[in-house]
Design a protein around this motif. Structure first.
Motif: not given
Length: 696
Positions: A582-589, A594-598, A654-660
Motif C-alpha cells: 500500500v506504500s504507493e497506493m493513492s487515496d482514490s476510490a 483494488s486493495l482486497a485483490s492484492l 496508515f495501514l489500518e486507514s487503508k483497510i477501513i
C-alpha cells in the motif's frame, strides 16, 4: 541795697528839700523840670543795664545809707577815689616805663650780640663749607658702598658656593650625606636662577656663574653615580630596612637620565649574577649548604620526578621574582613619582638623551617590570636549559603535556606580575611550545604503534582497548589543563589541539572498525565509543564544542538504530509485506477498491499475517531491545526502541486507514448488489489503539 535805695527815694521829700533856697518862679519851674527829667531817666533805666548794675553793686559794697549827706558826699568821694586810682596807675606806669627802658637796653645788647654771632657764623660757614660738602659726598659714597656691599653679600650668598660647600659637593673623599644633598639643591637653584642674569644687558657674569655651576653639578652627579654603584655592590635587598639615602640618591640621579640608565644597567647586571648564582645553588646545593641538606634539599634531588623537578624550578623563579619586585618597589616606587618627575626634568634639560620619536611619559611601574625582567635573565636562561633537557629526555606524552600546562600556568602568573611585555615571558613561551612539540611527537608515535595493532571490534561491541587507554590519557590531559588555568583568554580553544592529537586519531581507528561491522552492530559500536569519549569530556566546560559534535554524531547513529529497530518490528510482525503493497497506493476510490485483490490482502495471506502479528506483539519490545542490548546506555536503548515502536504504530495506523477505507467501499457495493462480502477488518481485527497499548 537797691530796694532800700528806691524805697527811700520814693518817700516824700522833706520840707527842707522842697523849699527852694531862693524862691523864684522861673527857677522853680526849671528845677522841677530837671528833676523830673532826672527821675524819669533814672526810673526808665533798666536794671539789666550792665553799667547800672555795676554801679548799684559798688554802692551796695560800700555799705552807704541813703541820706542827704551821703548823697552830697558820694560824688566827691567817687571823684576822689578816681583821682587816687589814676594817680596810682600813673605811678605804676612810671615803674613800667623804667622797666621797659632797661628791657630796651638789654634788647639792644642782644641785637648787638646776635649781629656779632652772625658775623662769626658767616665766617665759620665760609671756612667749613668745603669740608661739609666733602663730608656729604663721603657719606653718600659710603651709603652707596654699603648698598653695593649688601647687594654683593646677597649675590654671593645666593650665587656663590663656598669652598667648603664645593668640596662637599664634588670631592669623592667626602660622604654623600645631608650636607651633600643640600649643597646640590642649592647648586641646582643657582644654575636655574642664572637665567635671570642672562636676561640682563651684561651677560658675562651670568655666563661665568652658569659655567661654574654646570661644572659643579656635573661633578656632583658623577660623584653620586659612582657612590650609588659602590652601594649597589654591597646592597642587601633581603634587608627590609634598605638605606634611605640610596632611595634619595636614585631620585636625585634620575635628573640625569643617561647616568640613571647606566646605573640601572650596572644594577641589573649585578642582580642578574647574584640571582643566577642563587638559582644554581638552589639547584645543586653548595658546600655551605651541605649541613642543611636534611632540611632543605637541592632541587636536583627530585630530578627523578620530572614534573616536580620542573615545578620546583618554576616555583623558585616565581618566589625570587616576587622578592625582587618587592625589594625594588621599595627603591623605586615607594616614594611616589619623584623618579618619574626627575627623569622628566632630566629629559627636558638633556633633550639629546631622548630617543627619536620617543614622547612617552616615564612609567615607573613599567620600568620596574623591565628591571626585574633583566635581573631574571640569567635565571631564565638556566631554567630554559634544564627544562628543555627534561622535556627532550622523556617520551611520555602525558608528562610533556603536564609540563606544558605547568609552564603555561607560570607564564600567566609572570604576565600578571611583570606585564605582557616582559622578556621572561619569551622564555616561557619557547618552553611551552617545546613541550607541546614533544607532546605531539610522542602522541603521533603512540598512534602509529596503536594503528599497527588494530584488528577487529570486541564481541560485546564495547570501546576497544586502545580507545580506553587513549581516553584515560585524555582524562589526565584534561584534568591537567583544567587545573592549570592556562591561556585564560583562549580557554575554550586551547584544548582543541590536544583533542586533535589525543582523541581524533583513536576515533578514526574506531571508525575503521565501524566500517567492518554490519548493521546494527556498527552503529552500536560507534555509539559506545562516542559515549565513552563524551563521558570523559563532560566535566570540562572547555570541551563543550567537541561534546556538541559528539552528541550530533551520536544522534546520527541513534537515528540509524531507530530505523534498524523499525525495520525489525515491521518484518517480525509481518506487516512489512502489507506496507509495501500500500506504500504507493493513492487515496482514490479505484486504488482503495483494488486493495482486497492484492496478493498480500487475500484472506489466506491476511489471516497468516494477523496470526504472525498476534504472536509477535506480546514480546515485541523485549525482542527489539535484545537487538541493541550491547549498547552501553540502557536509557538510550529504551529511547531508541520507543521511537521505533512509535514509527511502527504510525505505519500500522496508515495501514489500518487503508483497510477501513477498503471495507467501506466493499460495504457500499454489497448494499447495492445485496451480496454478502468478506470484510478485511474481520480477517485483520487488530486496531492501532491496541497496538499502542501492547507496545507502550
Amino acid at each position: 541795697m537797691a530796694s532800700s535805695y528806691f524805697q527811700e527815694r520814693s518817700t516824700p521829700a522833706s520840707p527842707d528839700l522842697l523849699s527852694p533856697a531862693t524862691p523864684s518862679i522861673g527857677v522853680s519851674s526849671r528845677t522841677s523840670n530837671a528833676l523830673s527829667s532826672r527821675i524819669t531817666s533814672v526810673l526808665s533805666a533798666s536794671y539789666a543795664d550792665l553799667d547800672i548794675r555795676d554801679a548799684l553793686e559798688t554802692l551796695n559794697g560800700r555799705g552807704i545809707r541813703n541820706t542827704a549827706e551821703t548823697r552830697r558826699q558820694l560824688r566827691l568821694d567817687v571823684q576822689k577815689e578816681v583821682i587816687q586810682c589814676n594817680g596810682d596807675i600813673v605811678k605804676d606806669f612810671g615803674q613800667v616805663a623804667e622797666q621797659l627802658k632797661r628791657i630796651g637796653a638789654a634788647i639792644s645788647n642782644l641785637n648787638q650780640s646776635c649781629a656779632d654771632l652772625r658775623g662769626h657764623i658767616s665766617a665759620a660757614n665760609q671756612e667749613t663749607g668745603p669740608v661739609l660738602e666733602e663730608a656729604t659726598s663721603l657719606m653718600n659714597q659710603r651709603k652707596q658702598v654699603e648698598m653695593k656691599q649688601r647687594v654683593l653679600d646677597a649675590f654671593s650668598s645666593h650665587f656663590v658656593i663656598t669652598e667648603e660647600e664645593a668640596t662637599a659637593l664634588t670631592s669623592t673623599a667626602e660622604p654623600v650625606d645631608e650636607e651633600f644633598f643640600q649643597t646640590l639643591t642649592r647648586a641646582k637653584k643657582i644654575h636655574y636662577d642664572c637665567q635671570v642674569l642672562l636676561g640682563t644687558e651684561d651677560q658675562r657674569l651670568g655666563l661665568e656663574i652658569l659655567e661654574q655651576s654646570s661644572k659643579q653639578l656635573n661633578s656632583a652627579f658623577q660623584k653620586l653615580y659612582r657612590w650609588i654603584q659602590r652601594e649597589f655592590k654591597t646592597l642587601d635587598l633581603e634587608n627590609p630596612q634598605i638605606n634611605a639615602s640610596i632611595r634619595r640618591s636614585l631620585r636625585v640621579l634620575a635628573e640625569r637620565p643617561t647616568l640613571f640608565q647606566s646605573c640601572l644597567d650596572f644594577f641589573a647586571e649585578a642582580r642578574e649574577n647574584i640571582l643566577s648564582d642563587s638559582f644554581y645553588t638552589a639547584l645543586t646545593g653548595s658546600a655551605a649548604d651541605l649541613q642543611s641538606l636534611s632540611s632543605m634539599k637541592p632541587i636536583e634531588f627530585h630530578a627523578h620526578d620530572p614534573l616536580r623537578y620542573v615545578g620546583d624550578m618554576l616555583a623558585w623563579a616565581h618566589s625570587a621574582t616576587v622578592s625582587e619586585r618587592e625589594a625594588l618597589e621599595v627603591l623605586f616606587i615607594s616614594e611616589g613619582d619623584e623618579i618619574a618627575r626627575g627623569i622628566q626634568a632630566g629629559l627636558e634639560s638633556e633633550p639629546w638623551s631622548r630617543l627619536e620619536g620617543d614622547e612617552e611619559i616615564f612609567d615607573g611601574r613599567k620600568a620596574l617590570n623591565q628591571l626585574v625582567s633583566r635581573d631574571l635573565t640569567g635565571v631564565a636562561r638556566l631554567l630554559r636549559q634544564r627544562t628543555e633537557q627534561v622535556i627532550q629526555s622523556h617520551e611520555d606524552a602525558t608528562l610533556a603535556y603536564k609540563i606544558a600546562n605547568l609552564i603555561a600556568f607560570y607564564k600567566n602568573t609572570f604576565s600578571r606580575l611583570l606585564g605582557n611585555d616582559s622578556e621572561v615571558l619569551d622564555v616561557f613561551t619557547g618552553l611551552e611550545e617545546s613541550a607541546m612539540r614533544q607532546f605531539r611527537a610522542n602522541m603521533r608515535d603512540h598512534v602509529a604503534a596503536v594503528q599497527s595493532d588494530l584488528a577487529v571490534a570486541p564481541d560485546d561491541l564495547s570501546p576497544p582497548e586502545f580507545l580506553e587507554d587513549a581516553l584515560q590519557m585524555l582524562k589526565t590531559l584534561a584534568k591537567s589543563y583544567d587545573t592549570s588555568i592556562a591561556a585564560t583568554d583562549e580557554r575554550d580553544n586551547g584544548f582543541q589541539a590536544v583533542l586533535s592529537e589525543a582523541l581524533d586519531p583513536f576515533l578514526s581507528g574506531c571508525e575503521n572498525l565501524y566500517k567492518r561491522l554490519a548493521d546494527p552492530k556498527n552503529d552500536i559500536f560507534a555509539i559506545n565509543c562516542l559515549l565513552a569519549a563524551k563521558n570523559i569530556l563532560a566535566p570540562y566546560s572547555f570541551a563543550s564544542d567537541r561534546i556538541s559534535e559528539i552528541e550530533d554524531t551520536i544522534g546520527e547513529h541513534s537515528a540509524k538504530l531507530v530505523e534498524s529497530q523499525h525495520r525489525y518490528l515491521t518484518y517480525e510482525s509481518g506487516i512489512d509485506v502489507l506496507l509495501n503493497a500500500v506504500s504507493e497506493m493513492s487515496d482514490s476510490a479505484e486504488d482503495i477498491s483494488s486493495l482486497a485483490s492484492l496478493e498480500p490482502f487475500k484472506p489466506e495471506h491476511l489471516i497468516a499475517t494477523s496470526q504472525q502479528l498476534d504472536d509477535f506483539l506480546p514480546s515485541a519490545l523485549m525482542d527489539a531491545a535484545e537487538n541493541i542490548k550491547r549498547l552501553r546506555n540502557s536509557r538510550m536503548v529504551q529511547k531508541i526502541t520507543e521511537e521505533a515502536a512509535d514509527k511502527f504504530c504510525e505505519d500500522f495506523e496508515f495501514l489500518e486507514s487503508k483497510i477501513i477505507a477498503a471495507d467501506e467501499l466493499l460495504d457500499d457495493e454489497s448494499e447495492s448488489e445485496d451480496q454478502a462480502v468478506v470484510r478485511l477488518r474481520d480477517i485483520f481485527p487488530r486496531t492501532s489503539d491496541e497496538i499502542r497499548v501492547l507496545l507502550s
